[in-house]
Design a protein around this motif. Structure first.
Motif, short mmCIF file in Angstrom:
data_model
loop_
_atom_site.label_atom_id
_atom_site.label_comp_id
_atom_site.label_asym_id
_atom_site.label_seq_id
_atom_site.Cartn_x
_atom_site.Cartn_y
_atom_site.Cartn_z
N LEU A 156 0.84 -1.19 0.00
CA LEU A 156 0.00 0.00 0.00
C LEU A 156 0.88 1.25 0.00
N PRO A 157 0.51 2.27 -0.77
CA PRO A 157 1.34 3.48 -0.85
C PRO A 157 1.46 4.17 0.50
N LEU A 158 2.67 4.62 0.79
CA LEU A 158 2.94 5.31 2.04
C LEU A 158 4.12 6.25 1.82
N THR A 159 3.99 7.47 2.26
CA THR A 159 5.09 8.44 2.15
C THR A 159 4.97 9.43 3.28
N ALA A 160 6.09 10.08 3.60
CA ALA A 160 6.13 11.07 4.67
C ALA A 160 6.96 12.25 4.22
N THR A 161 6.68 13.38 4.81
CA THR A 161 7.45 14.58 4.50
C THR A 161 8.84 14.55 5.13
N LEU A 162 9.10 13.56 5.99
CA LEU A 162 10.43 13.39 6.56
C LEU A 162 11.31 12.65 5.56
N GLU A 163 12.36 13.29 5.12
CA GLU A 163 13.32 12.69 4.20
C GLU A 163 14.69 12.70 4.87
N ILE A 164 15.17 11.52 5.24
CA ILE A 164 16.42 11.47 5.99
C ILE A 164 17.61 11.87 5.13
N ALA A 165 17.45 11.89 3.80
CA ALA A 165 18.54 12.34 2.95
C ALA A 165 18.81 13.83 3.14
N ASN A 166 17.82 14.57 3.66
CA ASN A 166 18.02 15.99 3.92
C ASN A 166 18.79 16.25 5.21
N HIS A 167 19.09 15.20 5.95
CA HIS A 167 19.82 15.33 7.20
C HIS A 167 21.06 14.43 7.12
N PRO A 168 22.16 14.82 7.76
CA PRO A 168 23.41 14.03 7.65
C PRO A 168 23.39 12.76 8.46
N ILE A 169 22.30 12.00 8.39
CA ILE A 169 22.21 10.77 9.16
C ILE A 169 23.15 9.71 8.59
N LEU A 170 23.18 9.58 7.27
CA LEU A 170 24.04 8.56 6.66
C LEU A 170 25.52 8.84 6.93
N ASP A 171 25.90 10.12 6.99
CA ASP A 171 27.28 10.43 7.36
C ASP A 171 27.59 9.99 8.78
N ALA A 172 26.63 10.20 9.67
CA ALA A 172 26.83 9.76 11.05
C ALA A 172 26.91 8.24 11.15
N VAL A 173 26.06 7.54 10.39
CA VAL A 173 26.10 6.07 10.38
C VAL A 173 27.43 5.58 9.82
N ARG A 174 27.89 6.19 8.76
CA ARG A 174 29.16 5.78 8.15
C ARG A 174 30.32 6.00 9.12
N ASN A 175 30.36 7.15 9.79
CA ASN A 175 31.47 7.44 10.70
C ASN A 175 31.44 6.56 11.94
N ALA A 176 30.24 6.17 12.38
CA ALA A 176 30.13 5.44 13.64
C ALA A 176 30.32 3.94 13.46
N ILE A 177 29.62 3.31 12.53
CA ILE A 177 29.66 1.85 12.43
C ILE A 177 30.27 1.35 11.12
N PHE A 178 30.61 2.27 10.21
CA PHE A 178 31.33 1.88 8.98
C PHE A 178 32.52 2.80 8.78
N PRO A 179 33.44 2.89 9.74
CA PRO A 179 34.53 3.86 9.62
C PRO A 179 35.59 3.48 8.60
N ASN A 180 35.63 2.22 8.17
CA ASN A 180 36.69 1.75 7.29
C ASN A 180 36.23 1.57 5.84
N LEU A 181 35.11 2.17 5.47
CA LEU A 181 34.68 2.08 4.07
C LEU A 181 35.66 2.82 3.18
#
Length: 486
Positions: A156-181
């Motif tokens: 079923l279609p579902l969408t939200a106005t929250l877009e995590i790409a607009n926030h540096p969440i992936l950078d935080a995830v990369r630095n915290a649990i993927f530091p050796n990429l």
């Protein structure tokens, strides 16, 4: 009689000495077991055998228990620091700006505004959302099916106005649990599911086998709905556990991320309603070999096509033009592939479009090094200066010269000094050529490689330092992109 205590560091040993009032008289009679593990013997104050002046066994056991507890705590801390499997944070977001749009089974589109407090007012759209949800999969027999957590059907279609790409969440995830990429690897997110737990409901442990979509991590964003209880529990493969309680300050949205190998569950929601959106994190490679992000234009491919057509059955090479700042004596040129940029990356991708296999090689002065070889020039023994030989002449530092392996024009009408300088350059060139050949380089003619260049553009120039005749010289090295055109 000397009581002994084994201490693991000078810092801990000093603390232990302060615990005994007689420690300042303990400079005699001590001995060291090893550099990192000290065994210290010290006499009691007054060196008497009187039982009244001996430390009680209860006190010794107390000090040993304190040290043992400290060591265990430090060990657990360092183990958790060595391999983090979770991270969390908060998004500065006004909850009133967050809207959730979804389509029910009847085909009607609804919108759900935030923040929500079900104890104060339950929006009608929330009842429609709950009616469309399905229970989570549970392991074993479900004794209380009415207390299951729910998720919105993915069909079923579902969408939200929250877009995590607009926030540096992936950078935080990369630095915290993927530091050796390595460079060229990046993280992307795909919305997974909306999870809802009403009052009295909980989510049973969700093993990783339920998420076989190739993800490397999961991000859970808690929506601004009032609730109490419902802590998120994450466990890794070794059984270590992290707990996130949610909530937070007004104007913030909490998120938590954990590795794909972890399982997670949610404790019973005691009051209100807990809603969260999970996102699957996937690892993609930005590079010439896998999933490139750029595609050469049709015009550029049209310019490259006749060049390849006229060089069929031959090995051709192009000079790289960007600067990369690496040492050819320490690494092979092929390792630059994930770091190609600008025009070099464009040309590499264009050759891949034509199903060719380009390779990067070091090159200098008409010579090319094999794919797996670095540039080695060797060093001469530095001759003794007059100051070294005892004549008292001042010693001057070696000069720095840039040596290029290219043919130099010769003048038949030059002065004797110019002829001598040309002879010296020729000698130096012969010495460097012999060193280059000893390092494994072969002439381009012998390798049957045709360099396609107009000699007017910029070329990549990396430098290899070496000592020759007491001088510190630099061999200028280029990079060739070589491919065979069938």
């Amino acid at each position: 009689m000397y009581p002994r205590s084994v201490l693991s560091s000078p810092a801990l040993s000093s603390a232990s000495r302060l615990s005994d009032g007689s420690s300042r008289h303990s400079d005699q009679g001590h001995r060291t077991k090893s550099q990192t593990d000290f065994e210290i013997e010290r006499p009691l104050k007054g060196a008497t055998n009187s039982p009244s002046k001996r430390p009680s066994s209860r006190r010794v056991k107390s000090d040993y228990a304190a040290e043992h507890a400290l060591r265990g705590s430090v060990s657990r801390l360092l183990s958790a620091k060595a391999r983090p499997f979770t991270t969390c944070g908060r998004i500065p977001l006004d909850p009133s700006a967050l809207v959730l749009f979804f389509r029910s089974k009847s085909g009607i589109t609804h919108s759900l505004d935030f923040p929500i407090d079900v104890d104060y007012d339950t929006p009608p759209a929330l009842d429609v959302l709950l009616a469309a949800c399905r229970p989570h999969q549970t392991a074993g027999i479900n004794v209380y099916p009415d207390r299951d957590s729910l998720f919105y059907p993915p069909n079923l279609p579902l969408t939200a106005t929250l877009e995590i790409a607009n926030h540096p969440i992936l950078d935080a995830v990369r630095n915290a649990i993927f530091p050796n990429l390595p460079v060229g690897h990046y993280l992307i997110t795909v919305r997974d599911r909306l999870e809802v737990m009403a009052s009295g409901c909980r989510m049973t442990p969700q093993p990783r086998t339920l998420r076989n979509d190739g993800r490397v991590a999961t991000i859970v964003v808690t929506l601004p709905v009032q609730y109490r209880g419902g802590a998120l529990i994450v466990r890794d493969a070794e059984g270590s556990e992290e707990k996130f309680f949610g909530g937070g300050q007004p104007g913030e949205v909490e998120w938590a991320a954990f590795l794909a190998e972890c399982e997670y569950e949610v404790e019973t929601v005691q009051q209100g309603c807990r809603m969260s959106i999970s996102f699957a994190v996937h690892l993609k490679t930005y590079g010439p070999s896998v999933d490139p992000l750029i595609t050469p234009s049709e015009h550029f491919l049209d310019l490259l096509s006749p060049v390849l057509s006229l060089t069929r059955g031959r090995k051709v090479a192009f000079y790289l033009t960007q600067d990369y700042g690496i040492n050819p004596a320490e690494t092979i040129a092929e390792l630059l592939v994930p770091h190609l940029k600008g025009s070099d990356s464009l040309l590499y991708h264009a050759l891949k479009v034509f199903k060719l296999a380009p390779e990067l090689h070091w090159a200098a002065g008409g010579y090319i090094w094999p794919l797996e070889r670095t540039v080695e020039c060797g060093n001469d023994a530095v001759p003794e200066t007059p100051a070294m030989m005892g004549f008292g002449a001042p010693y001057t530092s070696p000069s720095k010269r840039s040596v290029t392996m290219q043919a130099r024009p010769m003048s038949y009408y030059g002065s004797p000094a110019e002829d001598e300088e040309l002879d010296m350059m020729k000698t130096d060139s012969d010495v460097i050529r012999s060193r280059v050949e000893e390092s494994g380089a072969i002439p381009l003619v012998e390798a049957e490689i045709v360099v396609l260049s107009d000699w007017a553009g910029q070329m990549t120039k990396e430098r290899v330092h070496f000592a020759s005749g007491g001088d510190l010289e630099k061999l200028v090295v280029n990079i060739l992109m070589v491919t065979y055109v069938p």
